[in-house]
Scaffold this motif. Structure first.
Motif, PDB file in Angstrom:
ATOM      1  N   THR A  81      39.256  42.752  57.879  1.00  5.08           N
ATOM      2  CA  THR A  81      37.980  42.092  58.163  1.00  5.08           C
ATOM      3  C   THR A  81      38.062  40.601  57.879  1.00  5.08           C
ATOM      4  OG1 THR A  81      36.726  44.098  57.684  1.00  5.08           O
ATOM      5  CG2 THR A  81      35.527  42.020  57.552  1.00  5.08           C
ATOM      6  N   ALA A  85      37.633  37.586  60.538  1.00  8.59           N
ATOM      7  CA  ALA A  85      36.607  36.554  60.375  1.00  8.59           C
ATOM      8  C   ALA A  85      37.186  35.159  60.537  1.00  8.59           C
ATOM      9  CB  ALA A  85      35.951  36.702  59.007  1.00  8.59           C
ATOM     10  N   ARG A  89      37.592  37.936  66.436  1.00  7.42           N
ATOM     11  CA  ARG A  89      36.674  39.062  66.252  1.00  7.42           C
ATOM     12  C   ARG A  89      37.150  40.277  67.057  1.00  7.42           C
ATOM     13  NH1 ARG A  89      31.579  38.039  64.202  1.00  7.42           N
ATOM     14  NH2 ARG A  89      31.135  35.876  63.717  1.00  7.42           N
ATOM     15  N   LEU A 133      31.118  41.493  60.577  1.00  6.48           N
ATOM     16  CA  LEU A 133      32.067  40.419  60.872  1.00  6.48           C
ATOM     17  C   LEU A 133      32.964  40.730  62.062  1.00  6.48           C
ATOM     18  CD1 LEU A 133      33.117  39.486  57.227  1.00  6.48           C
ATOM     19  CD2 LEU A 133      31.546  38.256  58.739  1.00  6.48           C
TER      20      LEU A 133
END
Length: 396
Positions: A81, A85, A89, A133
């Motif tokens: 993640t 970020a 994406r 995110l």
């Protein structure tokens, strides 16, 4: 030994694993289809989901500590993640979300309290954070985040509910074993008192014999020695019970020292007043055989508990066969009945049903015996106990 619960638990684990694999396979297919409309980083979606799911599946291996495994699982998800970020994406992985939820449930069910709290925060960050995110920009991001939040809440609720159920069941089993252990200790106290009384009487008789028939003194002293050995054996068993090593009895029905099996016939008559259901077969004179303290009472209690389970789980039974024999220095007790419902196969052993045979297994183990209970044919259930007549558990 009670093998049926182990087989049922093994089957349950296999079914759960199969369902889990099917779930991963379905969502991995969805993840793979979703990369068609994404950029180059979209290929990370099925790869991430498959990797996290593979890590979660490692918890099925023997002797795997789920707490460190959870650290790796949630850490890996949070790392992906964070990378997403900063550099892009990639599409949210539904396979990963499912795996994280399964890991959350598993750890919450078995981990200590502090670890469970930490896992709750870590799973929230991983599940909700990945949705926020790594989701699509726009209104769908909020929808995915909301759904992931609900999924995290559901996983927490399931994990805590299973944790509470396991805690209650452990407490119930502990209460049953403690109550039976204390009851057996009281029974053994009666047995020791019985033996000590015999020693006193034998000693008094020996003093008389010494004056009248000196040649018989050796026989009197041998009787005292034998009674003393029995008392010491019973005392050792009682100490083991109080230490929590053995022990089981569940009501006053098994407390008579040196009890015989004559009560079985009365028990059968109460259970089957018409004499059409139960067939009782014993060796000649078995009902009045003088057996070691606790053995006959335990045999009686095994029959009583088995008949109780017939009433609970086999109302359609057409025949109940009870056999009580002595073979190879052991009392053999067997209760076989038909008419067992399929869903009742785990009940009599202390699963979703009662805890009666859990207690019986404790008591039989205290006598160095074995207890088996399980299906022996279509709709047929058999409870069998083997109770040694010699050795430390028998008092001989």
């Amino acid at each position: 030994m009670v093998g049926q619960p182990r087989r049922a638990a093994r089957l349950s684990r296999h079914l759960l694993l199969t369902g889990e694999l099917l779930g991963y396979g379905f969502w991995l297919l969805i993840d793979t289809v979703s990369i068609v409309s994404t950029g180059p980083l979209g290929a990370l979606t099925p790869l991430t989901g498959a990797s996290i799911a593979a890590l979660v599946l490692l918890r099925h291996r023997p002797r795997v500590d789920v707490a460190p495994l959870a650290t790796v699982v949630f850490g890996s998800s949070l790392t992906v993640t964070a990378v997403a970020a900063v550099f892009g994406r990639p599409t949210l992985s539904f396979t990963e979300q499912l795996a994280l939820a399964v890991m959350t449930i598993t750890v919450l069910r078995v981990a200590p309290h502090r670890t469970a709290i930490t896992v709750g925060f870590a799973s929230a960050a991983a599940i909700v954070g990945s949705a926020y995110l790594r989701g699509e920009i726009g209104t769908t991001a909020g929808a995915f985040t909301l759904l992931s939040t609900l999924g995290w809440g559901g996983a927490m609720a399931i994990g805590l509910a299973l944790r509470e159920a396991d805690t209650r069941r452990r407490a119930q089993l502990s209460d049953v074993r403690t109550a039976e252990r204390l009851e057996l200790a009281r029974e053994l106290h009666d047995v020791v008192a019985h033996h000590v009384t015999g020693i006193v009487v034998a000693a008094q008789a020996a003093s008389v014999v010494a004056r009248r028939s000196p040649e018989e003194v050796d026989r009197a002293l041998a009787a005292i020695e034998h009674a003393g050995g029995d008392a010491l054996a019973a005392m050792r068993r009682m100490v083991g019970v109080l230490r929590g090593e053995h022990g089981s009895v569940d009501d006053e029905g098994g407390r008579t020292p040196g009890a015989d099996l004559v009560g079985v016939r009365t028990l059968v008559e109460r259970f089957d007043p018409d004499g059409t259901l139960v067939r009782l077969r014993t060796d000649p004179g078995m009902e009045h055989a003088m057996l070691p303290a606790g053995v006959a009472a335990t045999g009686y209690r095994v029959v009583q508990e088995a008949l109780t389970n017939v009433r609970r789980h086999a109302l359609a039974a057409a025949v109940v066969e009870i056999e009580i024999r002595i073979r190879e220095d052991a009392l053999l007790v067997s209760v076989r009945n038909d008419g067992v419902r399929a869903q009742a196969s785990g009940g009599p052993l202390g699963g979703t049903g009662g805890f009666g045979l859990v207690g019986m297994a404790e008591r039989v183990a205290a006598l160095d015996g074995t207890l088996t209970a399980g299906p022996t044919g279509p709709g047929v259930w058999t409870v069998a106990a083997r109770l040694p007549l010699t050795g430390p558990g028998s008092g001989r």
